[in-house]
Design a protein around this motif. Sequence first.
Motif, short mmCIF file in Angstrom:
data_model
loop_
_atom_site.label_atom_id
_atom_site.label_comp_id
_atom_site.label_asym_id
_atom_site.label_seq_id
_atom_site.Cartn_x
_atom_site.Cartn_y
_atom_site.Cartn_z
N LYS A 80 0.84 -1.20 0.00
CA LYS A 80 0.00 0.00 0.00
C LYS A 80 0.87 1.25 0.00
O LYS A 80 2.05 1.21 0.34
CB LYS A 80 -0.94 0.00 1.21
CG LYS A 80 -1.95 -1.12 1.20
CD LYS A 80 -2.97 -0.95 2.31
CE LYS A 80 -4.04 -2.03 2.26
NZ LYS A 80 -5.06 -1.86 3.34
N SER A 100 -9.19 7.04 10.16
CA SER A 100 -8.96 5.65 10.55
C SER A 100 -8.42 5.52 11.98
O SER A 100 -8.53 4.45 12.58
CB SER A 100 -7.98 4.99 9.58
OG SER A 100 -6.76 5.72 9.52
N LYS A 112 -5.93 -2.34 16.08
CA LYS A 112 -6.62 -3.30 15.22
C LYS A 112 -5.60 -3.93 14.26
O LYS A 112 -4.57 -3.31 13.96
CB LYS A 112 -7.70 -2.59 14.41
CG LYS A 112 -8.69 -1.81 15.22
CD LYS A 112 -9.65 -1.04 14.31
CE LYS A 112 -10.63 -0.21 15.10
NZ LYS A 112 -11.56 0.54 14.21
N GLU A 144 -5.66 -4.02 11.19
CA GLU A 144 -5.45 -3.13 10.05
C GLU A 144 -4.53 -1.95 10.37
O GLU A 144 -4.18 -1.18 9.47
CB GLU A 144 -6.79 -2.61 9.50
CG GLU A 144 -7.72 -2.02 10.53
CD GLU A 144 -8.75 -3.03 11.03
OE1 GLU A 144 -8.38 -4.20 11.29
OE2 GLU A 144 -9.92 -2.62 11.19
N ASP A 145 -4.13 -1.82 11.62
CA ASP A 145 -3.13 -0.81 11.97
C ASP A 145 -1.70 -1.31 11.71
O ASP A 145 -0.74 -0.54 11.85
CB ASP A 145 -3.24 -0.43 13.45
CG ASP A 145 -4.53 0.30 13.77
OD1 ASP A 145 -5.14 -0.01 14.82
OD2 ASP A 145 -4.94 1.17 12.98
#
Length: 122
Positions: free
Chosen positions: A43, A63, A87, A89-90
């Motif tokens: 990313k 976010s 999380k 996704e962190d």
Amino acid sequence: QVQLVESGGGLVQAGDSLRLSCAASGRAFSAYAMGWFRQAPGKEREFVARISGLGETRSYADSVKGRSTISRDNAENTVYLQMNTLKPEDTAVYYCAATIRWTMRTEEYVYWGQGTQVTVSS
């Protein structure tokens, strides 16, 4: 010239907290707005949070808003990122950066640290 060194990353479980630190060397630290960015595998690097030179103004990416706090200690030439309720996704490499502008744009930050890895397991 400003040199930045991040620390405080690690492997944690979802729901845990971490505090990242970024130590700066060089002159006039308070003249720079400081930002935290992160980059996950595959990313683009993305904005996380920023703080003005004297610490009076802060902003956050949606976010992390409500879960993170950016702060700075100009006497210690250090900026912090407190992250709570982490999380999966962190998970990313977290970078601190310095700019003379008030911006969230990656390309407008002049000085960058080497990054610190944060991994959040589920």
